[in-house]
Design an enzyme around this catalytic site. Sequence first.
Site, PDB file in Angstrom:
ATOM      1  N   LYS A   1       0.810  -1.230   0.000  1.00  4.52           N
ATOM      2  CA  LYS A   1       0.000   0.000   0.000  1.00  4.52           C
ATOM      3  C   LYS A   1       0.842   1.279   0.000  1.00  4.52           C
ATOM      4  O   LYS A   1       0.426   2.286  -0.569  1.00  4.52           O
ATOM      5  CB  LYS A   1      -0.977  -0.003   1.172  1.00  4.52           C
ATOM      6  CG  LYS A   1      -2.082  -1.052   1.019  1.00  4.52           C
ATOM      7  CD  LYS A   1      -3.121  -0.946   2.113  1.00  4.52           C
ATOM      8  CE  LYS A   1      -4.119  -2.092   1.986  1.00  4.52           C
ATOM      9  NZ  LYS A   1      -5.242  -1.977   2.931  1.00  4.52           N
TER      10      LYS A   1
ATOM     11  N   GLY B   1      -0.896   2.140  13.077  1.00  2.00           N
ATOM     12  CA  GLY B   1      -0.209   1.759  11.842  1.00  2.00           C
ATOM     13  C   GLY B   1      -0.997   2.235  10.629  1.00  2.00           C
ATOM     14  O   GLY B   1      -1.871   3.101  10.732  1.00  2.00           O
TER      15      GLY B   1
ATOM     16  N   ALA C   1      -3.307   0.854   8.865  1.00  4.38           N
ATOM     17  CA  ALA C   1      -4.749   0.602   8.895  1.00  4.38           C
ATOM     18  C   ALA C   1      -5.470   1.676   9.701  1.00  4.38           C
ATOM     19  O   ALA C   1      -6.529   2.164   9.295  1.00  4.38           O
ATOM     20  CB  ALA C   1      -5.023  -0.782   9.468  1.00  4.38           C
TER      21      ALA C   1
ATOM     22  N   ASN D   1      -1.971   3.351  21.306  1.00  2.00           N
ATOM     23  CA  ASN D   1      -1.044   2.458  20.601  1.00  2.00           C
ATOM     24  C   ASN D   1       0.075   2.001  21.521  1.00  2.00           C
ATOM     25  O   ASN D   1       0.495   2.729  22.415  1.00  2.00           O
ATOM     26  CB  ASN D   1      -0.448   3.179  19.380  1.00  2.00           C
ATOM     27  CG  ASN D   1       0.237   2.214  18.444  1.00  2.00           C
ATOM     28  OD1 ASN D   1      -0.354   1.193  18.075  1.00  2.00           O
ATOM     29  ND2 ASN D   1       1.471   2.494  18.073  1.00  2.00           N
TER      30      ASN D   1
ATOM     31  N   LYS E   1       3.767   6.948  18.090  1.00  2.00           N
ATOM     32  CA  LYS E   1       3.012   6.887  16.824  1.00  2.00           C
ATOM     33  C   LYS E   1       1.602   7.447  16.999  1.00  2.00           C
ATOM     34  O   LYS E   1       1.054   8.070  16.098  1.00  2.00           O
ATOM     35  CB  LYS E   1       2.975   5.449  16.301  1.00  2.00           C
ATOM     36  CG  LYS E   1       4.311   5.032  15.682  1.00  2.00           C
ATOM     37  CD  LYS E   1       4.443   3.535  15.494  1.00  2.00           C
ATOM     38  CE  LYS E   1       3.548   2.976  14.409  1.00  2.00           C
ATOM     39  NZ  LYS E   1       3.733   1.488  14.297  1.00  2.00           N
TER      40      LYS E   1
HETATM   41  P1  ATR Z   1      -1.218  -2.167   9.533  1.00  2.00           P
HETATM   42  O1  ATR Z   1      -0.929  -1.693   8.159  1.00  2.00           O
HETATM   43  O2  ATR Z   1      -2.051  -3.420   9.610  1.00  2.00           O
HETATM   44  O3  ATR Z   1      -1.744  -1.094  10.418  1.00  2.00           O
HETATM   45  P2  ATR Z   1       1.290  -1.878  10.857  1.00  2.00           P
HETATM   46  O4  ATR Z   1       1.519  -0.545  10.231  1.00  2.00           O
HETATM   47  O5  ATR Z   1       2.430  -2.831  11.010  1.00  2.00           O
HETATM   48  O6  ATR Z   1       0.181  -2.680  10.090  1.00  2.00           O
HETATM   49  O7  ATR Z   1       0.627  -1.604  12.294  1.00  2.00           O
HETATM   50  C1  ATR Z   1       0.285  -2.638  13.167  1.00  2.00           C
HETATM   51  C2  ATR Z   1      -0.399  -2.026  14.389  1.00  2.00           C
HETATM   52  O8  ATR Z   1      -0.773  -3.064  15.299  1.00  2.00           O
HETATM   53  C3  ATR Z   1       0.494  -1.097  15.185  1.00  2.00           C
HETATM   54  O9  ATR Z   1      -0.304  -0.084  15.758  1.00  2.00           O
HETATM   55  C4  ATR Z   1       1.051  -2.037  16.250  1.00  2.00           C
HETATM   56  O10 ATR Z   1       1.524  -1.386  17.404  1.00  2.00           O
HETATM   57  P3  ATR Z   1       3.025  -0.740  17.408  1.00  2.00           P
HETATM   58  O11 ATR Z   1       2.931   0.525  16.625  1.00  2.00           O
HETATM   59  O12 ATR Z   1       3.328  -0.511  18.823  1.00  2.00           O
HETATM   60  O13 ATR Z   1       3.909  -1.770  16.762  1.00  2.00           O
HETATM   61  C5  ATR Z   1      -0.165  -2.839  16.563  1.00  2.00           C
HETATM   62  N1  ATR Z   1       0.073  -4.137  17.211  1.00  2.00           N
HETATM   63  C6  ATR Z   1       0.524  -5.285  16.636  1.00  2.00           C
HETATM   64  N2  ATR Z   1       0.559  -6.294  17.523  1.00  2.00           N
HETATM   65  C7  ATR Z   1       0.107  -5.796  18.689  1.00  2.00           C
HETATM   66  C8  ATR Z   1      -0.118  -6.336  20.004  1.00  2.00           C
HETATM   67  N3  ATR Z   1       0.144  -7.630  20.282  1.00  2.00           N
HETATM   68  N4  ATR Z   1      -0.600  -5.524  20.966  1.00  2.00           N
HETATM   69  C9  ATR Z   1      -0.864  -4.217  20.708  1.00  2.00           C
HETATM   70  N5  ATR Z   1      -0.681  -3.650  19.494  1.00  2.00           N
HETATM   71  C10 ATR Z   1      -0.206  -4.422  18.501  1.00  2.00           C
END
Ligand code: ATR
Length: 271
Positions: free
Chosen positions: A65, A128, A130, A150, A155
């Site tokens: 994306k 992130g 999404a 978050n 972020k």
């Molecule tokens: P996407 O495009 O799906 O948003 P991404 O940009 O990698 O993918 O973002 C993933 C999101 O899920 C982030 O907000 C991430 O938190 P961090 O910014 O701290 O990495 C969050 N996330 C993933 N696993 C998580 C978990 N186990 N608990 C809380 N937040 C999680």
Amino acid sequence: SDYYAVIGNPVAHSKSPLIHGEFSRQTGQDMRYEKILAPIGEFPTVVTEFRQHGGKGLNVTVPFKLEAFRISTHHTERADAARAVNTLVLEDEAILGDNTDGAGLVRDITANLKFSLTGKRVLLIGAGGAARGVIMPLLEYEPSILAVANRTQEKAYELQQRFSSSGNVVAIDYADLHGEQFDLVINATSASLNGELPPLPAGVFAAESLAYDMMYGNRDTPFLQFAALQGVTHFSDGVGMLVEQAAESFFLWRGVRPRTDTVIEMLRSHA
Ligand code: ATR
């Protein structure tokens, strides 16, 4: 017939061909829609080849994306705000990049689930790609607050800074959610994919609140299970969002708005 596809890596699981197949049958549009697996690092090349074969438009999924945003020669306002593109329109010389994810989410919430966002307290979990893509469309409905929590707090603060001129967007630490209640809690993290649950405190859901997990294909994510344990009775996975974002893309390409309710039903009964 005009040629469209979804491009991603992986892409085998994508429901987009099924959804767009239903849309084109229903509206009588002469088009075909396929899946394209692009090797990592070869996204621009694969798009160019697709275009040389007469391709008119693409849906873009993980992990392309951001690259789709970069190769677009011009963007819609909502794609600019999201800094990510999920829909490409291959024009004669140019490439238009749009992002229909946020429109799909708010349409599912307001039209399908009949939840009114205006004046409501909304909590968005995740910061992130999404999460970023849905902030502007949510703000258009003027919730009283859009709190963003978050794991990596910076972020969430970045999103507050970027979007606070458009509405009441407030970054909040998970630890500071104790004692706060929300009418709508949206899980935009990828935690569900790993069977994980963001650290939400008990009591975060207000009475009659809606719990929404943007992940699709699983109506029993840890987040939705947690909501049920908290007494929440209104919940949804992301299947409606998936179909509605597809309908927005279809409209952009063909100028015709397909019906979505029958397609959502079909996907739910196949899940
Ligand atoms: P996407 O495009 O799906 O948003 P991404 O940009 O990698 O993918 O973002 C993933 C999101 O899920 C982030 O907000 C991430 O938190 P961090 O910014 O701290 O990495 C969050 N996330 C993933 N696993 C998580 C978990 N186990 N608990 C809380 N937040 C999680």
